[in-house]
Scaffold this motif. Structure first.
Motif, PDB file in Angstrom:
ATOM      1  N   TYR A 293       0.792  -1.225   0.000  1.00 30.19           N
ATOM      2  CA  TYR A 293       0.000   0.000   0.000  1.00 30.19           C
ATOM      3  C   TYR A 293       0.826   1.279   0.000  1.00 30.19           C
ATOM      4  N   ALA A 294       1.979   1.273   0.657  1.00 33.74           N
ATOM      5  CA  ALA A 294       2.811   2.478   0.696  1.00 33.74           C
ATOM      6  C   ALA A 294       3.613   2.675  -0.578  1.00 33.74           C
ATOM      7  N   THR A 295       3.525   1.721  -1.489  1.00 35.78           N
ATOM      8  CA  THR A 295       4.291   1.835  -2.747  1.00 35.78           C
ATOM      9  C   THR A 295       3.533   2.589  -3.823  1.00 35.78           C
ATOM     10  N   ARG A 296       2.271   2.888  -3.582  1.00 27.90           N
ATOM     11  CA  ARG A 296       1.425   3.429  -4.647  1.00 27.90           C
ATOM     12  C   ARG A 296       1.728   4.890  -4.965  1.00 27.90           C
ATOM     13  N   VAL A 297       1.836   5.157  -6.246  1.00 25.33           N
ATOM     14  CA  VAL A 297       2.092   6.500  -6.763  1.00 25.33           C
ATOM     15  C   VAL A 297       0.918   6.906  -7.646  1.00 25.33           C
ATOM     16  N   ALA A 298       0.390   8.104  -7.447  1.00 28.41           N
ATOM     17  CA  ALA A 298      -0.688   8.597  -8.300  1.00 28.41           C
ATOM     18  C   ALA A 298      -0.153   8.806  -9.712  1.00 28.41           C
ATOM     19  N   VAL A 299      -0.849   8.258 -10.698  1.00 25.02           N
ATOM     20  CA  VAL A 299      -0.394   8.327 -12.085  1.00 25.02           C
ATOM     21  C   VAL A 299      -1.540   8.742 -13.000  1.00 25.02           C
ATOM     22  N   ALA A 300      -1.182   9.090 -14.219  1.00 27.32           N
ATOM     23  CA  ALA A 300      -2.172   9.543 -15.195  1.00 27.32           C
ATOM     24  C   ALA A 300      -2.962   8.384 -15.790  1.00 27.32           C
ATOM     25  N   VAL A 301      -4.187   8.665 -16.142  1.00 28.34           N
ATOM     26  CA  VAL A 301      -5.005   7.732 -16.922  1.00 28.34           C
ATOM     27  C   VAL A 301      -4.619   7.963 -18.379  1.00 28.34           C
ATOM     28  N   ASP A 302      -3.690   7.147 -18.885  1.00 34.08           N
ATOM     29  CA  ASP A 302      -3.102   7.399 -20.199  1.00 34.08           C
ATOM     30  C   ASP A 302      -3.157   6.155 -21.083  1.00 34.08           C
ATOM     31  N   LYS A 303      -2.535   6.238 -22.250  1.00 35.64           N
ATOM     32  CA  LYS A 303      -2.607   5.142 -23.217  1.00 35.64           C
ATOM     33  C   LYS A 303      -1.973   3.843 -22.706  1.00 35.64           C
ATOM     34  N   PRO A 304      -0.796   3.885 -22.045  1.00 36.31           N
ATOM     35  CA  PRO A 304      -0.237   2.634 -21.516  1.00 36.31           C
ATOM     36  C   PRO A 304      -1.150   1.983 -20.476  1.00 36.31           C
ATOM     37  N   LEU A 305      -1.805   2.799 -19.651  1.00 33.41           N
ATOM     38  CA  LEU A 305      -2.745   2.259 -18.663  1.00 33.41           C
ATOM     39  C   LEU A 305      -3.911   1.575 -19.370  1.00 33.41           C
ATOM     40  N   ILE A 306      -4.448   2.238 -20.360  1.00 31.65           N
ATOM     41  CA  ILE A 306      -5.573   1.668 -21.100  1.00 31.65           C
ATOM     42  C   ILE A 306      -5.166   0.358 -21.765  1.00 31.65           C
ATOM     43  N   ALA A 307      -3.962   0.335 -22.341  1.00 34.10           N
ATOM     44  CA  ALA A 307      -3.483  -0.877 -23.007  1.00 34.10           C
ATOM     45  C   ALA A 307      -3.319  -2.021 -22.018  1.00 34.10           C
TER      46      ALA A 307
ATOM     47  N   THR B 297     -12.005 -12.175 -21.639  1.00 31.60           N
ATOM     48  CA  THR B 297     -12.933 -12.446 -22.745  1.00 31.60           C
ATOM     49  C   THR B 297     -12.622 -13.801 -23.370  1.00 31.60           C
ATOM     50  N   ARG B 298     -11.326 -14.078 -23.565  1.00 35.23           N
ATOM     51  CA  ARG B 298     -10.924 -15.381 -24.123  1.00 35.23           C
ATOM     52  C   ARG B 298     -11.329 -16.527 -23.205  1.00 35.23           C
ATOM     53  N   LEU B 299     -11.320 -16.257 -21.889  1.00 35.36           N
ATOM     54  CA  LEU B 299     -11.712 -17.278 -20.918  1.00 35.36           C
ATOM     55  C   LEU B 299     -13.236 -17.362 -20.774  1.00 35.36           C
ATOM     56  N   ARG B 300     -13.944 -16.510 -21.530  1.00 37.42           N
ATOM     57  CA  ARG B 300     -15.417 -16.457 -21.539  1.00 37.42           C
ATOM     58  C   ARG B 300     -15.998 -16.050 -20.188  1.00 37.42           C
ATOM     59  N   LEU B 301     -15.211 -15.291 -19.431  1.00 34.70           N
ATOM     60  CA  LEU B 301     -15.705 -14.731 -18.175  1.00 34.70           C
ATOM     61  C   LEU B 301     -16.296 -13.350 -18.412  1.00 34.70           C
ATOM     62  N   ILE B 302     -15.959 -12.754 -19.551  1.00 33.55           N
ATOM     63  CA  ILE B 302     -16.574 -11.509 -20.008  1.00 33.55           C
ATOM     64  C   ILE B 302     -17.281 -11.841 -21.308  1.00 33.55           C
ATOM     65  N   PRO B 303     -18.560 -11.474 -21.437  1.00 30.67           N
ATOM     66  CA  PRO B 303     -19.368 -11.945 -22.567  1.00 30.67           C
ATOM     67  C   PRO B 303     -19.097 -11.286 -23.912  1.00 30.67           C
ATOM     68  N   ARG B 304     -18.376 -10.171 -23.908  1.00 33.75           N
ATOM     69  CA  ARG B 304     -18.193  -9.473 -25.178  1.00 33.75           C
ATOM     70  C   ARG B 304     -16.854  -8.762 -25.207  1.00 33.75           C
ATOM     71  N   LYS B 305     -16.454  -8.335 -26.383  1.00 32.62           N
ATOM     72  CA  LYS B 305     -15.239  -7.558 -26.553  1.00 32.62           C
ATOM     73  C   LYS B 305     -15.396  -6.210 -25.876  1.00 32.62           C
ATOM     74  N   VAL B 306     -14.387  -5.797 -25.107  1.00 29.75           N
ATOM     75  CA  VAL B 306     -14.424  -4.528 -24.390  1.00 29.75           C
ATOM     76  C   VAL B 306     -13.387  -3.585 -24.983  1.00 29.75           C
ATOM     77  N   ASP B 307     -13.801  -2.354 -25.250  1.00 25.52           N
ATOM     78  CA  ASP B 307     -12.853  -1.301 -25.614  1.00 25.52           C
ATOM     79  C   ASP B 307     -12.682  -0.442 -24.371  1.00 25.52           C
ATOM     80  N   PHE B 308     -11.630  -0.727 -23.600  1.00 21.19           N
ATOM     81  CA  PHE B 308     -11.495  -0.104 -22.282  1.00 21.19           C
ATOM     82  C   PHE B 308     -11.356   1.415 -22.371  1.00 21.19           C
ATOM     83  N   ALA B 309     -10.822   1.915 -23.462  1.00 21.31           N
ATOM     84  CA  ALA B 309     -10.661   3.361 -23.629  1.00 21.31           C
ATOM     85  C   ALA B 309     -11.990   4.100 -23.501  1.00 21.31           C
ATOM     86  N   ASP B 310     -13.084   3.437 -23.891  1.00 19.74           N
ATOM     87  CA  ASP B 310     -14.403   4.060 -23.820  1.00 19.74           C
ATOM     88  C   ASP B 310     -14.872   4.278 -22.382  1.00 19.74           C
ATOM     89  N   PHE B 311     -14.170   3.693 -21.431  1.00 16.11           N
ATOM     90  CA  PHE B 311     -14.575   3.776 -20.025  1.00 16.11           C
ATOM     91  C   PHE B 311     -13.552   4.556 -19.196  1.00 16.11           C
TER      92      PHE B 311
END
Length: 341
Positions: free
Chosen positions: A281-295, A305-319
């Protein structure tokens, strides 16, 4: 050194503590209110989480808006409340937003912290003959379905050329997994802090491998889109996030003080709490919500999704919404050094 493990009744509220959890849990309960003013920010929290950190760090003073706290036992029901507009913002680990996105929930990731993944472990009993991840083939492994530990297990196996089908997966929530692990009913347990610290301090197991370099170590604050369309609530959210960022910096400089508060909040023994604080917990650094995070989150989404635990393809950038990034460093910024043992 702890002599006994925390009873299951105390373990259940700990199933994340802003770290990792997925799975199913109980809904929220009404909480305290802080601050003053005509505007109320409804904040979802977990036991020993944001409210406790902010209060310990003195960051709940001089609020010109109200914070109404609701406490949840894990990330998924918290995000259900965000989707239902019952909560404006709340803190979760890295898998719950992925599953919420998969369900097309109305949620938006607005801030992030990057910490070490050394507390994310695969544990084995002290007398186990296993010495490497590859030796898990054909063995039974307990893990909470949909949790960060679930992803860590998949990624750790993949690193040595194995898949989930190569092990006997036992989907168990932490309290049940702990019982199975300590009674020898499973060969290994994929889990996160503070459970890692609990087992190690109790001398009831050892680390086979960690998530270091395997999982992304990210945690998030997730807001309701409706709240982000409200100018006054958006201003309050910005202030709230800045206070939370300062509070985490305070934790880094006051590890023992925070561990005592956290232990009292959660029922953890102080030595276990301190070990988890130092390792994770003490190691956490506040960081930007950026492209590497989204990736990075996209990779988790695609895996489930491949494990079929998520029912559809997700585009995380949209969230995601980067408007609160300010001058925060990139999400790839190294966490603070871990002192956990």
């Amino acid at each position: 050194m702890r002599r006994r493990l925390v009873p299951a009744a105390l373990l259940l509220p700990l199933a994340l503590l802003l770290s990792a959890c997925g799975g199913n849990s109980a809904a929220s309960t009404g909480g305290d209110t802080d601050g003053s003013g005509s505007l109320t920010l409804n904040v979802g929290d977990q036991k020993g989480g944001s409210e406790a950190i902010l209060r310990a760090a003195g960051e709940l003073k001089n609020l010109d808006y109200r914070i109404r706290w609701s406490t949840f036992t894990s990330g998924p029901p918290l995000l259900e409340a965000v989707n239902a507009k019952a909560v404006d913002i709340g803190g979760v680990g890295n898998p719950p937003p992925v599953f919420a996105a998969g369900a097309d929930s109305k949620i938006t990731v607005v801030s992030a912290w990057h910490g070490t993944s050394k507390g994310d472990t695969i544990l084995v009993p002290n007398d186990s003959k296993l010495t490497g991840t590859a030796q898990l083939k054909g063995r039974s492994v307990a893990v909470a379905q949909g949790s960060s530990a679930h992803y860590q297990l998949v990624a750790s196996l993949r690193k040595v050329g194995l898949g989930l089908g190569d092990v006997k997966v036992k989907y168990l929530q932490p309290a049940d997994a702990l019982a199975a692990f300590t009674s020898g009913k499973v060969d290994a347990w994929a889990v996160w802090d503070p459970y890692t610290s609990q087992v190690l301090k109790g001398k009831q197991g050892r680390v086979l491998t960690t998530g270091d370099g395997i999982t992304n170590g990210l945690t998030f604050q997730v807001a309701a889109p409706d709240a982000l369309r409200d100018k006054k609530k958006t201003a309050a959210i910005k202030d709230y996030l800045q206070r939370l960022q300062r509070a985490y910096t305070w934790v880094y400089d006051h590890e023992e003080e925070w561990a005592k508060v956290w232990a009292k909040e959660t029922g953890l023994p102080e030595d276990v709490a301190l070990a988890a604080v130092k390792r994770t917990y003490a190691t956490r650094v506040a960081v930007a919500v950026d492209k590497p995070l989204i990736a990075s989150e996209q990779e988790i989404a695609d895996t489930f999704t491949r494990l079929r635990l998520i029912p559809r393809k997700v585009d995380f950038a949209d969230f995601t919404d980067p408007r609160f990034n300010g001058d925060l460093p990139a999400s790839t910024t190294a966490p603070r050094p871990s002192e956990g043992s």
